[in-house]
Every structure is written in C-alpha cells, then in structure tokens.
Design an enzyme around this catalytic site. Structure first.
Site, PDB file in Angstrom:
ATOM      1  CB  SER A 236       5.755 -11.246 -44.018  1.00  0.00           C
ATOM      2  OG  SER A 236       6.877 -12.119 -44.056  1.00  0.00           O
TER       3      SER A 236
ATOM      4  CE1 TYR B 176       2.744 -15.396 -45.807  1.00  0.00           C
ATOM      5  CE2 TYR B 176       5.090 -14.892 -45.959  1.00  0.00           C
ATOM      6  CZ  TYR B 176       3.913 -14.913 -45.241  1.00  0.00           C
ATOM      7  OH  TYR B 176       3.889 -14.438 -43.948  1.00  0.00           O
TER       8      TYR B 176
END
Length: 247
Positions: free
Chosen positions: A146, A159
């Site tokens: 990501s 995250y």
C-alpha cells in the site's frame, strides 16, 4: 471479459483474498490474458462464483477455502493448486484488512488481526510456495502492499507498519533470490470493501469521503498482469499505482 486461449507460456497463478476487490479483479484480468488462476478466500461462496464466472467466459479457474492466518490452510490451498495444475508459477499475496483507528483507542484485537492477515499471511504464503518454486527453478511472488507502506498518517500507524513490513520482507526475498522473481504492488486509493472493516464510525466516514477519487480495482489487476507477463529475466520490483488526484 474476453478470454484468450491458454498457451504454453500461460502460468498457474494463485491469488489470496480473491472473493472481491483487487483479488477478484486480478483473477479476471489474468484469466483474460490466458493464465490459469486458482482462487482462495474465506468467503467460499463468493470466490466460487468468481471462478465460475471466469470459466463461463472461457478462462481456466479453480478455487479453494483459505484462511491466510492459518498456516495449515495456506499449505492446503497451495497443495490443491499443485494437484489441479501440476505446478505453481505465481503467488499473489493479496489478502488484507484495514481497520484504521487512533492508537489511543486501544483496539488491540484489531491490531493483532492486521498483523495476522497483512503480514503473517504474506509470510505463510511465501513459506508454502517457496520450496516448490525452488524445486521448479522458477517462480514469482507478488505481494500487495500500500502507499501506506511509504508514509504514515494518523489512524494508520499499525496498518502502515504491516505494509512497511511487507515491503521489507519482499526486498529481502528479492535479494536472496536468483530464480524466483519478487514484485511489490503498491496501490493508493482503490475502490474495494476494505473500508467496511473500519469500526470507528468517524474514521470510516472520513476515509469513505476520500473514496470519490479512488481508482477501480481493475487498474491494480492490470498492473499485476503486466508484472506477471514479463520475461523470466525481468523482475518488476515495485509498481506504485494510485489516483492522479491523490496527494
């Protein structure tokens, strides 16, 4: 979806988290390019439907129940693919979750789950396929990270930590490998159901408000299909793909 016939150069591609979002879009793109895909997910009904749709369109697809946080489940998934197709050429470690929250909210169970799915799941995937690829003398591991693996924003600390770790593991594996290719796919805002896992309603609302600029999951599927389709002596180490409007 227009599917071309498989060729001697078509690959056997395993995809985790293939019941929706990036995983589903990638499966459809790869099948359309003539590759044989094998799809894994916890949502067995949905992943079966995706496989059936691909086959109805002329592609080659199989599916198997998969919990990436369970090492035995990952091993069974890979064995089922090898039993069906005789080999494993590519693993797309795509499964992931994103329950964003401020650290002070102390959502420790969600932290644990992100570590289990986003990082341990990737490691279990590598452990399951690497011996087979070494034995074959070739293979390709594609890890979906990501842009949060390049930067840290409020609510995304854990995250981001998992996605930074995925990039670190991928680079380590790449440097250790001479016959197995390693690619990191790094998406920005993508239309998917990841925001549904955000339990903090204020955070979820803020993230959903940003999604109006999100790119379709098929754009990421195209990037993965490009990396998989390169010649064996070409390693596409990382692709960052995000909306033009994303800061």
């Amino acid at each position: 979806m227009t599917v071309v016939s498989t060729t001697p150069t078509s690959k056997v591609v395993l995809i985790t988290g293939a019941s929706g979002g990036i995983g589903e879009a990638t499966a459809r793109r790869l099948a359309a390019a003539g590759h044989r895909v094998f799809l894994g997910a916890r949502r067995t009904g949905l992943v079966a439907t995706v496989a059936q749709d691909i086959e109805a369109a002329g592609g080659v697809a199989g599916h198997h129940a998969l919990d990436v946080t369970d090492r035995g489940s990952m091993g069974a998934f890979v064995r089922a693919a090898r039993d069906r197709y005789g080999r494993v050429d590519v693993l797309v470690n795509n499964a992931g979750i994103m329950p964003l929250s401020m650290l002070e909210a102390l959502k420790v169970d969600e932290w644990d789950r992100m570590i289990d799915v986003n990082l341990r799941g990737v490691l279990y995937g590598i452990a399951a396929v690497l011996p087979l690829m070494r034995e074959q003398g070739s293979g390709h591991i594609v890890n979906v990270a990501s842009v949060s693996g390049h930067r840290v924003d409020p609510t995304a600390a854990v995250y981001s930590a998992t996605k930074f770790a995925v990039r670190a593991v991928s680079e380590g594996l790449r440097q250790e490998s001479r016959d197995v290719r390693v690619t990191v796919i790094t998406p920005g805002l993508v239309t998917s159901d990841l925001t549904g896992g955000i339990t903090d309603t204020a955070v979820r609302g803020a993230v959903e408000g940003m999604m109006e600029i999100a790119i379709p999951a098929s754009a990421v599927g195209d990037a993965i299909t490009y990396a998989v389709g390169r010649p064996a002596d070409v390693d596409v180490s990382e692709i960052v793909i995000r909306p033009t409007a994303q800061g």
